[in-house]
Design an enzyme around this catalytic site. Structure first.
Site, PDB file in Angstrom:
ATOM      1  N   CYS A 101       0.858  -1.186   0.000  1.00 15.33           N
ATOM      2  CA  CYS A 101       0.000   0.000   0.000  1.00 15.33           C
ATOM      3  C   CYS A 101       0.889   1.229   0.000  1.00 15.33           C
ATOM      4  O   CYS A 101       1.917   1.285   0.680  1.00 15.33           O
ATOM      5  CB  CYS A 101      -0.975  -0.006   1.168  1.00 15.33           C
ATOM      6  SG  CYS A 101      -0.419   0.854   2.633  1.00 15.33           S
ATOM      7  N   GLU A 102       0.500   2.213  -0.816  1.00 16.18           N
ATOM      8  CA  GLU A 102       1.374   3.379  -0.980  1.00 16.18           C
ATOM      9  C   GLU A 102       1.289   4.332   0.202  1.00 16.18           C
ATOM     10  O   GLU A 102       2.081   5.248   0.304  1.00 16.18           O
ATOM     11  CB  GLU A 102       1.047   4.104  -2.287  1.00 16.18           C
ATOM     12  CG  GLU A 102      -0.305   4.768  -2.321  1.00 16.18           C
ATOM     13  CD  GLU A 102      -0.576   5.410  -3.684  1.00 16.18           C
ATOM     14  OE1 GLU A 102       0.113   5.054  -4.645  1.00 16.18           O
ATOM     15  OE2 GLU A 102      -1.484   6.245  -3.754  1.00 16.18           O
ATOM     16  N   HIS A 103       0.331   4.118   1.082  1.00 13.21           N
ATOM     17  CA  HIS A 103       0.212   5.024   2.229  1.00 13.21           C
ATOM     18  C   HIS A 103       1.093   4.611   3.396  1.00 13.21           C
ATOM     19  O   HIS A 103       1.518   5.453   4.177  1.00 13.21           O
ATOM     20  CB  HIS A 103      -1.252   5.088   2.695  1.00 13.21           C
ATOM     21  CG  HIS A 103      -2.172   5.575   1.628  1.00 13.21           C
ATOM     22  ND1 HIS A 103      -3.382   4.983   1.345  1.00 13.21           N
ATOM     23  CD2 HIS A 103      -2.028   6.591   0.742  1.00 13.21           C
ATOM     24  CE1 HIS A 103      -3.953   5.621   0.337  1.00 13.21           C
ATOM     25  NE2 HIS A 103      -3.153   6.590  -0.050  1.00 13.21           N
ATOM     26  N   HIS A 104       1.342   3.317   3.551  1.00 10.79           N
ATOM     27  CA  HIS A 104       2.116   2.841   4.707  1.00 10.79           C
ATOM     28  C   HIS A 104       3.286   1.946   4.324  1.00 10.79           C
ATOM     29  O   HIS A 104       4.021   1.507   5.193  1.00 10.79           O
ATOM     30  CB  HIS A 104       1.198   2.057   5.655  1.00 10.79           C
ATOM     31  CG  HIS A 104      -0.014   2.828   6.101  1.00 10.79           C
ATOM     32  ND1 HIS A 104      -1.226   2.759   5.445  1.00 10.79           N
ATOM     33  CD2 HIS A 104      -0.179   3.697   7.123  1.00 10.79           C
ATOM     34  CE1 HIS A 104      -2.102   3.552   6.048  1.00 10.79           C
ATOM     35  NE2 HIS A 104      -1.484   4.136   7.067  1.00 10.79           N
ATOM     36  N   GLN A 134      -5.630  -0.365  -3.728  1.00  8.94           N
ATOM     37  CA  GLN A 134      -6.342  -1.510  -4.308  1.00  8.94           C
ATOM     38  C   GLN A 134      -7.206  -1.104  -5.503  1.00  8.94           C
ATOM     39  O   GLN A 134      -7.287  -1.819  -6.505  1.00  8.94           O
ATOM     40  CB  GLN A 134      -7.182  -2.165  -3.210  1.00  8.94           C
ATOM     41  CG  GLN A 134      -7.852  -3.448  -3.652  1.00  8.94           C
ATOM     42  CD  GLN A 134      -8.666  -4.071  -2.542  1.00  8.94           C
ATOM     43  OE1 GLN A 134      -8.380  -3.876  -1.366  1.00  8.94           O
ATOM     44  NE2 GLN A 134      -9.690  -4.821  -2.890  1.00  8.94           N
ATOM     45  N   HIS A 192      -5.517  -5.883   4.157  1.00  7.44           N
ATOM     46  CA  HIS A 192      -4.451  -4.892   4.253  1.00  7.44           C
ATOM     47  C   HIS A 192      -3.766  -4.956   5.616  1.00  7.44           C
ATOM     48  O   HIS A 192      -4.428  -4.805   6.648  1.00  7.44           O
ATOM     49  CB  HIS A 192      -5.043  -3.489   4.049  1.00  7.44           C
ATOM     50  CG  HIS A 192      -5.564  -3.262   2.663  1.00  7.44           C
ATOM     51  ND1 HIS A 192      -5.003  -2.348   1.809  1.00  7.44           N
ATOM     52  CD2 HIS A 192      -6.572  -3.855   1.964  1.00  7.44           C
ATOM     53  CE1 HIS A 192      -5.661  -2.363   0.651  1.00  7.44           C
ATOM     54  NE2 HIS A 192      -6.619  -3.277   0.730  1.00  7.44           N
ATOM     55  N   CYS A 207      -1.969  -2.765   6.870  1.00  9.74           N
ATOM     56  CA  CYS A 207      -2.049  -1.480   7.584  1.00  9.74           C
ATOM     57  C   CYS A 207      -3.329  -1.406   8.410  1.00  9.74           C
ATOM     58  O   CYS A 207      -3.369  -0.702   9.413  1.00  9.74           O
ATOM     59  CB  CYS A 207      -1.923  -0.304   6.620  1.00  9.74           C
ATOM     60  SG  CYS A 207      -3.126  -0.282   5.294  1.00  9.74           S
TER      61      CYS A 207
HETATM   62 ZN   LIG Z   1      -2.123   1.358   4.018  1.00  4.61          ZN
END
Ligand SMILES: [Zn+2]
Length: 209
Positions: A95-98, A136, A164, A166
């Site tokens: 995931c590009e956020h975490h 996703q 996920h 995260c």
């Molecule tokens: Zn994430």
């Protein structure tokens, strides 16, 4: 040192140089380990920065992979115009956020319009887009769009079920929650019967088909 034979006059000698220096990320990881209060020099961590770099480069290798090369000409002319479906394609992404993994299954279907893609190539197309920093929704859309671009079918449907890390590992701690995304193009978007057929084939167990 043994001398190698001179190359025949008509041979081509190609020298491949790595595109990037291989040590750009490792020093940053070493720094991050210190910031986390660890001793990056202790035995267990001594080679961790290099391992993390290697892992990250592999897990994002999709940026440098050409989908056309992956498919490698496995496009075939056919008269078949029924739905082609490849179910339960396992994938692993970040995931590009975490920068934490999300993983699950993808179901890919399309209705040919004169051409099909070799079945074994579909999971490899999924890998090209999964091995990037993703969300996703975009991953699902990119798989659908790339199949559309490659064989211009009557429609493409992609369903992606994922969990996920995260969400599972951090504060939320919803270990059993999953997310489902879909991308429906062409007939899959416009014709309810097509969509319903896809959904019923996906929900059926493989042994039932
Ligand atoms: Zn994430």
């Amino acid at each position: 040192m043994a001398r190698s034979k001179p190359a025949p006059a008509n041979s081509l000698v190609k020298v491949f140089t790595p595109k990037r220096p291989q040590s750009a990320i490792a020093p940053l990881i070493r720094e991050a380990l210190s910031d986390l209060g660890e001793d990056p020099n202790r035995e267990g961590l001594a080679r961790t920065p290099e391992r993390v770099e290697k892992a990250l480069r592999f897990l994002t290798s999709g940026y440098e992979t050409d989908v056309q090369k992956v498919v490698n000409g496995a496009l075939f002319e056919v008269c078949y115009d029924e739905m082609v479906i490849v179910k339960d394609i396992e994938f692993f992404s970040l995931c590009e956020h975490h920068l934490l993994p999300f993983f699950g299954k993808m179901h890919v279907a399309y209705i040919p319009n004169g051409h099909v893609i070799g079945l074994s190539k579909i999971p490899r197309i999924v890998d090209v887009f999964a091995r990037r920093l993703q969300i996703q929704e975009r991953l699902t859309q990119q798989v659908a769009e790339s199949i559309k671009a490659m064989i211009d079918p009557h429609g493409v449907g992609v369903i992606c079920e994922a969990r996920h890390f995260c969400m599972m590992m951090r504060g939320v701690e919803k270990q059993h929650s999953g997310a489902v995304t879909s991308a429906m193009l062409g007939a899959f978007r416009h014709r309810k019967e097509t969509r319903d057929e896809f959904l019923s084939l996906v929900s059926r167990k493989t042994a039932d088909i």
